[in-house]
Design a protein around this motif. Sequence first.
Motif, PDB file in Angstrom:
ATOM      1  N   ARG A 249       0.849  -1.200   0.000  1.00 19.88           N
ATOM      2  CA  ARG A 249       0.000   0.000   0.000  1.00 19.88           C
ATOM      3  C   ARG A 249       0.885   1.250   0.000  1.00 19.88           C
ATOM      4  O   ARG A 249       1.911   1.308   0.660  1.00 19.88           O
ATOM      5  N   VAL A 250       0.451   2.223  -0.765  1.00 21.12           N
ATOM      6  CA  VAL A 250       1.192   3.496  -0.819  1.00 21.12           C
ATOM      7  C   VAL A 250       0.408   4.554  -0.058  1.00 21.12           C
ATOM      8  O   VAL A 250      -0.800   4.450   0.122  1.00 21.12           O
ATOM      9  N   GLY A 251       1.115   5.558   0.389  1.00 18.29           N
ATOM     10  CA  GLY A 251       0.468   6.613   1.156  1.00 18.29           C
ATOM     11  C   GLY A 251      -0.500   7.436   0.321  1.00 18.29           C
ATOM     12  O   GLY A 251      -0.341   7.580  -0.897  1.00 18.29           O
ATOM     13  N   GLY A 252      -1.496   7.976   0.970  1.00 16.65           N
ATOM     14  CA  GLY A 252      -2.478   8.814   0.277  1.00 16.65           C
ATOM     15  C   GLY A 252      -1.983  10.243   0.135  1.00 16.65           C
ATOM     16  O   GLY A 252      -0.934  10.616   0.655  1.00 16.65           O
ATOM     17  N   GLY A 253      -2.747  11.054  -0.599  1.00 20.97           N
ATOM     18  CA  GLY A 253      -2.408  12.462  -0.788  1.00 20.97           C
ATOM     19  C   GLY A 253      -3.471  13.367  -0.193  1.00 20.97           C
ATOM     20  O   GLY A 253      -4.573  12.914   0.103  1.00 20.97           O
ATOM     21  N   LYS A 254      -3.137  14.596   0.012  1.00 25.71           N
ATOM     22  CA  LYS A 254      -4.074  15.568   0.564  1.00 25.71           C
ATOM     23  C   LYS A 254      -4.610  16.481  -0.538  1.00 25.71           C
ATOM     24  O   LYS A 254      -3.912  16.774  -1.501  1.00 25.71           O
ATOM     25  N   VAL A 255      -5.845  16.892  -0.383  1.00 27.61           N
ATOM     26  CA  VAL A 255      -6.454  17.840  -1.323  1.00 27.61           C
ATOM     27  C   VAL A 255      -6.885  19.076  -0.547  1.00 27.61           C
ATOM     28  O   VAL A 255      -7.146  19.012   0.657  1.00 27.61           O
ATOM     29  N   GLU A 256      -6.947  20.196  -1.260  1.00 33.36           N
ATOM     30  CA  GLU A 256      -7.256  21.471  -0.615  1.00 33.36           C
ATOM     31  C   GLU A 256      -8.750  21.702  -0.460  1.00 33.36           C
ATOM     32  O   GLU A 256      -9.197  22.359   0.471  1.00 33.36           O
ATOM     33  N   ASN A 257      -9.542  21.144  -1.387  1.00 36.53           N
ATOM     34  CA  ASN A 257     -10.985  21.410  -1.355  1.00 36.53           C
ATOM     35  C   ASN A 257     -11.749  20.280  -2.050  1.00 36.53           C
ATOM     36  O   ASN A 257     -11.151  19.365  -2.628  1.00 36.53           O
ATOM     37  N   VAL A 258     -13.083  20.391  -2.033  1.00 32.54           N
ATOM     38  CA  VAL A 258     -13.947  19.348  -2.611  1.00 32.54           C
ATOM     39  C   VAL A 258     -13.758  19.258  -4.120  1.00 32.54           C
ATOM     40  O   VAL A 258     -13.742  18.169  -4.697  1.00 32.54           O
ATOM     41  N   ASP A 259     -13.603  20.400  -4.783  1.00 30.70           N
ATOM     42  CA  ASP A 259     -13.448  20.396  -6.243  1.00 30.70           C
ATOM     43  C   ASP A 259     -12.204  19.607  -6.652  1.00 30.70           C
ATOM     44  O   ASP A 259     -12.227  18.850  -7.630  1.00 30.70           O
ATOM     45  N   GLU A 260     -11.134  19.791  -5.923  1.00 32.87           N
ATOM     46  CA  GLU A 260      -9.905  19.053  -6.226  1.00 32.87           C
ATOM     47  C   GLU A 260     -10.092  17.560  -5.975  1.00 32.87           C
ATOM     48  O   GLU A 260      -9.589  16.714  -6.718  1.00 32.87           O
ATOM     49  N   LEU A 261     -10.856  17.218  -4.916  1.00 32.26           N
ATOM     50  CA  LEU A 261     -11.132  15.814  -4.620  1.00 32.26           C
ATOM     51  C   LEU A 261     -11.919  15.171  -5.756  1.00 32.26           C
ATOM     52  O   LEU A 261     -11.588  14.064  -6.208  1.00 32.26           O
ATOM     53  N   VAL A 262     -12.945  15.881  -6.249  1.00 32.93           N
ATOM     54  CA  VAL A 262     -13.759  15.345  -7.348  1.00 32.93           C
ATOM     55  C   VAL A 262     -12.898  15.140  -8.587  1.00 32.93           C
ATOM     56  O   VAL A 262     -13.015  14.139  -9.297  1.00 32.93           O
ATOM     57  N   GLN A 263     -12.007  16.090  -8.852  1.00 30.24           N
ATOM     58  CA  GLN A 263     -11.133  15.983 -10.020  1.00 30.24           C
ATOM     59  C   GLN A 263     -10.207  14.769  -9.896  1.00 30.24           C
ATOM     60  O   GLN A 263      -9.991  14.030 -10.865  1.00 30.24           O
ATOM     61  N   LYS A 264      -9.685  14.545  -8.692  1.00 31.43           N
ATOM     62  CA  LYS A 264      -8.803  13.391  -8.468  1.00 31.43           C
ATOM     63  C   LYS A 264      -9.562  12.081  -8.686  1.00 31.43           C
ATOM     64  O   LYS A 264      -9.034  11.115  -9.261  1.00 31.43           O
ATOM     65  N   LEU A 265     -10.793  12.052  -8.224  1.00 38.70           N
ATOM     66  CA  LEU A 265     -11.612  10.844  -8.384  1.00 38.70           C
ATOM     67  C   LEU A 265     -11.898  10.569  -9.858  1.00 38.70           C
ATOM     68  O   LEU A 265     -11.882   9.427 -10.319  1.00 38.70           O
ATOM     69  N   LYS A 266     -12.140  11.637 -10.604  1.00 39.09           N
ATOM     70  CA  LYS A 266     -12.381  11.474 -12.044  1.00 39.09           C
ATOM     71  C   LYS A 266     -11.142  10.952 -12.767  1.00 39.09           C
ATOM     72  O   LYS A 266     -11.217  10.072 -13.609  1.00 39.09           O
ATOM     73  N   GLU A 267     -10.014  11.507 -12.392  1.00 38.40           N
ATOM     74  CA  GLU A 267      -8.764  11.083 -13.032  1.00 38.40           C
ATOM     75  C   GLU A 267      -8.434   9.614 -12.705  1.00 38.40           C
ATOM     76  O   GLU A 267      -7.844   8.906 -13.526  1.00 38.40           O
ATOM     77  N   GLY A 268      -8.865   9.186 -11.522  1.00 38.76           N
ATOM     78  CA  GLY A 268      -8.614   7.796 -11.153  1.00 38.76           C
ATOM     79  C   GLY A 268      -9.634   6.821 -11.682  1.00 38.76           C
ATOM     80  O   GLY A 268      -9.542   5.630 -11.442  1.00 38.76           O
ATOM     81  N   GLY A 269     -10.635   7.351 -12.406  1.00 39.62           N
ATOM     82  CA  GLY A 269     -11.645   6.478 -12.984  1.00 39.62           C
ATOM     83  C   GLY A 269     -12.698   6.011 -12.011  1.00 39.62           C
ATOM     84  O   GLY A 269     -13.450   5.075 -12.285  1.00 39.62           O
TER      85      GLY A 269
END
Length: 271
Positions: A249-269
């Motif tokens: 398992r690799v460490g997770g990353g931090k996001v600054e806001n909800v919009d960035e979280l949604v974008q990360k989720l989209k990029e991860g499929g």
Amino acid sequence: MIPSRVNLINVLVPVKRAIDYAVKIRIAKDGKGVDTTVKHSMNPFDEIAVEEAIRLKERTKAVTSIIALSIGPAKSVETLRTALAMGADSAVHIVTPEAPSPSSNPEPVNVAAAIKAVIDRSKAAGADKAIDLVIMGKQAIDDDSGSTGGMLAGMLGWGQGTFASKLDVDKASGKVEVTREIDGGLSRIESKLPIVVTTDLRLSEPRYASLPNIMKAKKKKIESLKPEDLGIDLSPRMSVLSVSEPPKRVGGGKVENVDELVQKLKEGGIV
């Protein structure tokens, strides 16, 4: 005069020598299995099966004999001695070659065939020796196959009660009631002997063997057989190509806001 078979119940309890549950599993150097040069003990589900057979004998007086059976290399005798110290009456050891021989750890279908051969042999020995009930672990913790019990029941043409959390045997009628835990409740099935029962975790808590019983176990009979004595072949039908550990398992990353979280989720499929 031979008593009625309803009043004579011989129980067979297959037990497996498996890597101890507390051992951290390591991949073998050849990459085709796991390191077996570690502590071994009786498969925990099989230990529960031995305990239940003993309790059944104590509770109902319906059981006249408990036979432990193990299929494996010479060290499997240690597992059989544990079963005998717990309270089994006798034991049968089907000897397989030492690892890394392919047949040192037989596949479930071969194990089922071997158990069937022992049961057929008991029938040939006479009505008072015939095995009527098999209580065995629902799975072994090394391969987690969970298929041997069902295969055995199919080969024998017997009824089966799987994942038992409670087991009752009526001595007078020879009926067996198996309670199983299911989503949202309990399921109860009833069958006549003979039957194959596989044990769940909550069926019983195995006892510790007392020192006197450990000493007595050394005098109890362990019959040693070779596969050819039973007319069976334990040669594997499958071969392991490779065994590997799951990716770390690799460490997770931090996001600054909800919009960035949604974008990360989209990029991860994911979204």
